[in-house]
Scaffold this motif. Structure first.
Motif, PDB file in Angstrom:
ATOM      1  N   TRP A  13      -5.121  -4.127  12.840  1.00  0.00           N
ATOM      2  CA  TRP A  13      -5.012  -5.545  12.481  1.00  0.00           C
ATOM      3  C   TRP A  13      -3.584  -6.078  12.579  1.00  0.00           C
ATOM      4  O   TRP A  13      -3.413  -7.245  12.977  1.00  0.00           O
ATOM      5  CB  TRP A  13      -5.669  -5.830  11.135  1.00  0.00           C
ATOM      6  CG  TRP A  13      -5.021  -5.295   9.893  1.00  0.00           C
ATOM      7  CD1 TRP A  13      -5.375  -4.182   9.205  1.00  0.00           C
ATOM      8  CD2 TRP A  13      -3.937  -5.888   9.165  1.00  0.00           C
ATOM      9  NE1 TRP A  13      -4.570  -4.024   8.099  1.00  0.00           N
ATOM     10  CE2 TRP A  13      -3.693  -5.065   8.045  1.00  0.00           C
ATOM     11  CE3 TRP A  13      -3.161  -7.032   9.342  1.00  0.00           C
ATOM     12  CZ2 TRP A  13      -2.693  -5.335   7.109  1.00  0.00           C
ATOM     13  CZ3 TRP A  13      -2.164  -7.312   8.416  1.00  0.00           C
ATOM     14  CH2 TRP A  13      -1.936  -6.479   7.323  1.00  0.00           C
ATOM     15  N   PRO A  14      -2.536  -5.295  12.284  1.00  0.00           N
ATOM     16  CA  PRO A  14      -1.193  -5.854  12.531  1.00  0.00           C
ATOM     17  C   PRO A  14      -0.931  -6.133  14.007  1.00  0.00           C
ATOM     18  O   PRO A  14      -0.228  -7.091  14.348  1.00  0.00           O
ATOM     19  CB  PRO A  14      -0.263  -4.767  11.991  1.00  0.00           C
ATOM     20  CG  PRO A  14      -1.075  -4.031  10.965  1.00  0.00           C
ATOM     21  CD  PRO A  14      -2.451  -4.003  11.560  1.00  0.00           C
ATOM     22  N   SER A  15      -1.498  -5.309  14.893  1.00  0.00           N
ATOM     23  CA  SER A  15      -1.327  -5.539  16.329  1.00  0.00           C
ATOM     24  C   SER A  15      -2.017  -6.827  16.765  1.00  0.00           C
ATOM     25  O   SER A  15      -1.473  -7.612  17.566  1.00  0.00           O
ATOM     26  CB  SER A  15      -1.891  -4.366  17.128  1.00  0.00           C
ATOM     27  OG  SER A  15      -1.258  -3.153  16.793  1.00  0.00           O
ATOM     28  N   VAL A  16      -3.223  -7.049  16.248  1.00  0.00           N
ATOM     29  CA  VAL A  16      -3.947  -8.274  16.578  1.00  0.00           C
ATOM     30  C   VAL A  16      -3.215  -9.485  16.020  1.00  0.00           C
ATOM     31  O   VAL A  16      -3.106 -10.530  16.683  1.00  0.00           O
ATOM     32  CB  VAL A  16      -5.389  -8.205  16.027  1.00  0.00           C
ATOM     33  CG1 VAL A  16      -6.121  -9.524  16.257  1.00  0.00           C
ATOM     34  CG2 VAL A  16      -6.151  -7.059  16.685  1.00  0.00           C
ATOM     35  N   LEU A  17      -2.686  -9.367  14.818  1.00  0.00           N
ATOM     36  CA  LEU A  17      -1.905 -10.451  14.228  1.00  0.00           C
ATOM     37  C   LEU A  17      -0.692 -10.762  15.094  1.00  0.00           C
ATOM     38  O   LEU A  17      -0.371 -11.927  15.343  1.00  0.00           O
ATOM     39  CB  LEU A  17      -1.466 -10.067  12.815  1.00  0.00           C
ATOM     40  CG  LEU A  17      -0.583 -11.069  12.071  1.00  0.00           C
ATOM     41  CD1 LEU A  17      -1.311 -12.396  11.859  1.00  0.00           C
ATOM     42  CD2 LEU A  17      -0.141 -10.488  10.728  1.00  0.00           C
ATOM     43  N   ALA A  18      -0.026  -9.725  15.579  1.00  0.00           N
ATOM     44  CA  ALA A  18       1.140  -9.928  16.445  1.00  0.00           C
ATOM     45  C   ALA A  18       0.757 -10.684  17.710  1.00  0.00           C
ATOM     46  O   ALA A  18       1.478 -11.579  18.170  1.00  0.00           O
ATOM     47  CB  ALA A  18       1.761  -8.583  16.795  1.00  0.00           C
ATOM     48  N   GLY A  19      -0.392 -10.342  18.278  1.00  0.00           N
ATOM     49  CA  GLY A  19      -0.836 -11.023  19.485  1.00  0.00           C
ATOM     50  C   GLY A  19      -1.151 -12.485  19.266  1.00  0.00           C
ATOM     51  O   GLY A  19      -1.052 -13.295  20.196  1.00  0.00           O
TER      52      GLY A  19
END
Length: 210
Positions: free
Chosen positions: A30-36
């Motif tokens: 989820w942090p990766s998706v948030l970053a995107g």
């Protein structure tokens, strides 16, 4: 450029209950998706399996007590514009008392630590968003480690919402977009892990005025 710390437990680390407790692919976290979803922002992920809001686990291979480890993360990653904290699921283990109220008390202390840390510069105090973890459910086989885990996990959202109002921080209920996998009743599959990151983009933008 905004800097955002995502701080949590195995739900942030990306425990894959379908693959021998290995990790979901990094793009699925989820942090990766948030970053995107936040072009130009730097999103830093700090997830440790078994991490609690405030309890010691002397059987663990590392320190899992966020009251001690959060200041280390703040020091390592400052300056920060926001800290997103999703913790509480491990506080429901029977050996820690197994009640959501203890997680709320621990979360209160974590908010205090974020606000009271000696930042450099001193004025660079990040904003805080606390996230209620998804509800625990009965697994397809076997049972949860506590007969009250599921009902106690349902208290995260109202308790954290009340704490957020009391402390003047932002709040999001991850249970509105994600559900635990029936494999173990606690962890998330990749789709629900991604869903949390996508859903948090709006609250984080609002928090930081992006």
């Amino acid at each position: 450029m905004a800097r955002i710390l995502c701080y949590g437990d195995s739900l942030t680390w990306g425990h894959d209950q379908d693959n021998g407790a290995l990790r979901h692919a990094i793009p699925d976290l989820w942090p990766s998706v948030l970053a995107g979803a936040l072009p130009g922002a730097t999103v830093l992920a700090d997830g440790v399996g078994g991490r609690t809001t405030s309890f010691d686990d002397h059987t663990a291979p590392c320190d899992r007590n966020a009251v001690r480890t959060l200041p280390v993360a703040l020091s390592a990653h400052m300056p920060l514009d926001a800290v997103v904290i999703m913790l509480g699921t491990n506080d429901l283990k029977p050996k820690f008392g197994g009640v959501a109220l203890s997680a709320q008390q621990g979360m209160r202390r974590l908010i205090q630590l974020v606000r009271g840390f000696p930042y450099n510069p001193a004025s660079a105090v990040p904003k805080v968003l606390i996230v209620a973890p998804p509800l625990c459910i009965a697994p397809a086989q076997g049972a949860l480690d506590s007969p009250i885990r599921a009902e106690q996990s349902a208290l995260f959202a109202p308790l954290y919402a009340a704490l957020a109002e009391e402390m003047g921080v932002a709040f999001f209920d991850a249970g509105t977009v994600a559900q635990a996998s029936p494999v173990d009743g606690i962890h998330l599959d990749a789709a629900h892990t991604r869903a949390i990151g996508a859903a948090l983009a709006g609250p984080v933008r609002a928090l930081l005025g992006l």
